[in-house]
Design an enzyme around this catalytic site. Structure first.
Site, PDB file in Angstrom:
ATOM      1  N   HIS A  53       0.849  -1.188   0.000  1.00 22.78           N
ATOM      2  CA  HIS A  53       0.000   0.000   0.000  1.00 22.78           C
ATOM      3  C   HIS A  53       0.892   1.247   0.000  1.00 22.78           C
ATOM      4  O   HIS A  53       2.085   1.188   0.333  1.00 22.78           O
ATOM      5  CB  HIS A  53      -0.924  -0.010   1.210  1.00 22.78           C
ATOM      6  CG  HIS A  53      -1.997  -1.049   1.092  1.00 22.78           C
ATOM      7  ND1 HIS A  53      -2.996  -1.219   2.018  1.00 22.78           N
ATOM      8  CD2 HIS A  53      -2.223  -1.983   0.124  1.00 22.78           C
ATOM      9  CE1 HIS A  53      -3.785  -2.209   1.636  1.00 22.78           C
ATOM     10  NE2 HIS A  53      -3.341  -2.683   0.499  1.00 22.78           N
ATOM     11  N   GLU A  55       1.196   3.817   1.879  1.00 27.66           N
ATOM     12  CA  GLU A  55       1.841   4.198   3.136  1.00 27.66           C
ATOM     13  C   GLU A  55       3.099   3.348   3.365  1.00 27.66           C
ATOM     14  O   GLU A  55       4.133   3.844   3.801  1.00 27.66           O
ATOM     15  CB  GLU A  55       0.892   3.968   4.330  1.00 27.66           C
ATOM     16  CG  GLU A  55      -0.459   4.681   4.238  1.00 27.66           C
ATOM     17  CD  GLU A  55      -1.532   3.860   3.550  1.00 27.66           C
ATOM     18  OE1 GLU A  55      -1.243   3.246   2.507  1.00 27.66           O
ATOM     19  OE2 GLU A  55      -2.677   3.846   4.035  1.00 27.66           O
ATOM     20  N   CYS A  79      -5.710   1.606   5.811  1.00 24.02           N
ATOM     21  CA  CYS A  79      -6.538   0.408   6.000  1.00 24.02           C
ATOM     22  C   CYS A  79      -6.276  -0.194   7.377  1.00 24.02           C
ATOM     23  O   CYS A  79      -5.284   0.093   8.038  1.00 24.02           O
ATOM     24  CB  CYS A  79      -6.274  -0.606   4.890  1.00 24.02           C
ATOM     25  SG  CYS A  79      -4.664  -1.389   4.999  1.00 24.02           S
ATOM     26  N   CYS A  88      -2.211  -1.045   7.412  1.00 19.72           N
ATOM     27  CA  CYS A  88      -1.341   0.140   7.402  1.00 19.72           C
ATOM     28  C   CYS A  88      -1.475   0.918   8.716  1.00 19.72           C
ATOM     29  O   CYS A  88      -0.513   1.540   9.170  1.00 19.72           O
ATOM     30  CB  CYS A  88      -1.689   1.049   6.226  1.00 19.72           C
ATOM     31  SG  CYS A  88      -1.271   0.292   4.654  1.00 19.72           S
ATOM     32  N   ALA A 157     -26.224   1.792 -28.085  1.00 19.24           N
ATOM     33  CA  ALA A 157     -26.050   2.667 -29.245  1.00 19.24           C
ATOM     34  C   ALA A 157     -27.343   2.615 -30.023  1.00 19.24           C
ATOM     35  O   ALA A 157     -27.835   1.532 -30.356  1.00 19.24           O
ATOM     36  CB  ALA A 157     -24.891   2.172 -30.102  1.00 19.24           C
ATOM     37  N   GLY A 272     -28.171  -7.220 -24.709  1.00 20.73           N
ATOM     38  CA  GLY A 272     -29.008  -6.291 -25.508  1.00 20.73           C
ATOM     39  C   GLY A 272     -30.135  -5.724 -24.686  1.00 20.73           C
ATOM     40  O   GLY A 272     -30.048  -5.625 -23.466  1.00 20.73           O
ATOM     41  N   LEU A 275     -31.579  -7.563 -21.464  1.00 20.78           N
ATOM     42  CA  LEU A 275     -30.642  -7.537 -20.336  1.00 20.78           C
ATOM     43  C   LEU A 275     -30.581  -6.116 -19.767  1.00 20.78           C
ATOM     44  O   LEU A 275     -30.592  -5.918 -18.545  1.00 20.78           O
ATOM     45  CB  LEU A 275     -29.246  -7.985 -20.792  1.00 20.78           C
ATOM     46  CG  LEU A 275     -28.222  -8.099 -19.668  1.00 20.78           C
ATOM     47  CD1 LEU A 275     -28.551  -9.271 -18.753  1.00 20.78           C
ATOM     48  CD2 LEU A 275     -26.803  -8.265 -20.217  1.00 20.78           C
TER      49      LEU A 275
END
Ligand code: AOF
Ligand code: ZN
Length: 361
Positions: A53, A55, A79, A88, A157, A272, A275
């Protein structure tokens, strides 16, 4: 140290965070360590799941003991859990830091709570510094962490009259090359692309992210196919660089839950219409991306089916949050004004599909 000094260090931490990967399970995080005079003594950032991470990366640039009494400025609350790496919050307490300044709180059920742990150990903790900027920077990662499921973008689209196919079902190239290329960029920025079995059966899409010469982009989202109908073993999706996740179910919440567990934080739903309608009706769409071509198709193939709007007063009103002109086409991004999902869930029982996803063409 003055608030302006924390902000300046946070700006630097944000710039460091931007070196990290923008997709995947872990957030982009940057960290700057200041000595008692406010001078930068170490910097770090997170390079993706399984790596230290931010830190820890920054602390690693110091000799043992050098962080004692320092101020750690980090874009995300440290965390508090042992995941792929240790907490951390504990590493910072053990390093003897005097103060932790962070921007955004960690909403994770397991990872959150680092600020409290630091405070309880006698570390001064200041949250919310450049909070709005860091929220925007973290994009979909924070909402996904809050929701505990992937952030869902629904894309279609259509012609100007909102049709996604002609009367005979043909739908290739409704939008032009520039808009299609933009779709590929959006695929690459996603962790998963979701389609229904009907789309696989009718269009045989490869579900890859490709450049304008057709080449595969460096990052490929996971292909996901939802629905109970069998798809042929020679479907193009099986030649995708990642094995497709086939979900023979209509329970979309369960599919998202599973994908979240696999590390998917950004899902791109591409079709499509059945869904799309099912995702909307289940209250599982966070963002709408609509490509509009200046053509008219008329006929029955609307982008989405019935969403329970019986009269105009019930229309779901959205806010346009982005518009791009791509060649002759437009891309429109929309979100709900009041936060929440594009449509609130209308079906409390997700195991009962609104329509069969298999009917779609
Ligand atoms: C990061 N990088 O710099 C910080 C994170 O599985 P792990 O151990 O890598 O833990 C991931 C979680 O840790 C992540 O979801 C976030 O909540 C928290 N903080 N994560 O990847 C970092 N500071
Ligand atoms: Zn951490």
């Amino acid at each position: 140290m003055a608030a302006a000094a924390y902000e300046a260090a946070m700006r630097r931490a944000l710039a460091l965070a931007a070196h990290g990967p923008a997709t995947g399970v872990n957030p982009r995080v940057g960290c700057v360590i200041l000595d008692a005079d406010g001078a930068v003594i170490a910097e770090g950032w997170h390079r993706g799941a399984g790596t230290p991470h931010a830190e820890i990366d920054a602390l690693g640039h110091l000799e043992p003991g050098d962080a004692r009494g320092s101020t750690v400025v980090v874009t995300l609350e440290p965390c508090n859990h042992t995941g792929r790496t240790g907490p951390c919050s504990v590493a910072l307490i053990e390093a003897g830091v005097a103060r932790v300044v962070y921007a955004a709180s960690d909403p994770g059920v397991r990872s959150g709570g680092g600020a409290r742990r630091l405070h309880d150990a006698g570390v001064e903790v200041i949250g919310g510094v450049l909070g709005d900027e860091v929220e925007r920077f973290l994009g979909d990662w924070l909402p996904a962490a809050r929701l505990g499921r992937p952030f869902v973008t629904l894309k279609w689209a259509s012609s100007l009259d909102g049709r996604t196919a002609a009367a005979d079902g043909t739908s290739k190239w409704i939008i032009g090359a520039a808009a299609r290329q933009r779709v590929h960029e959006q695929r690459e920025a996603s962790d998963a692309i979701i389609v229904g079995t009907a789309t696989v059966l009718s269009d045989d899409p490869s579900l890859t992210a490709r450049g304008d010469a057709g080449e595969l982009m460096p990052r490929q989202p996971m292909p996901v196919v939802v629905g109970v109908r069998q798809i042929p073993s020679d479907a193009a999706v099986f030649r995708h660089p990642h094995a497709p996740f086939i979900a023979p179910t209509h329970d979309l919440a369960q599919v998202l839950d599973h994908l979240f567990g696999l590390g998917v934080r950004r899902a791109f739903v591409e079709g499509g219409p059945t869904l799309a309608t099912a995702f909307l009706a289940a209250g599982l769409v966070d963002e709408l991306v609509v490509y509009l071509a200046p053509s008219l198709l008329g006929g029955p193939h609307t982008a989405i089916a019935d969403i329970g709007v019986g009269t105009i007063a019930e229309a779901r009103r959205l806010e346009i949050t982005g518009v791009e002109r791509l060649g002759n086409d437009l891309m429109i991004v929309a979100h709900p004004r009041d936060g929440g999902t594009i449509l609130p869930a209308t079906r409390p029982d997700p195991s009962r599909p609104l329509h069969s996803m298999e009917e779609e063409s």
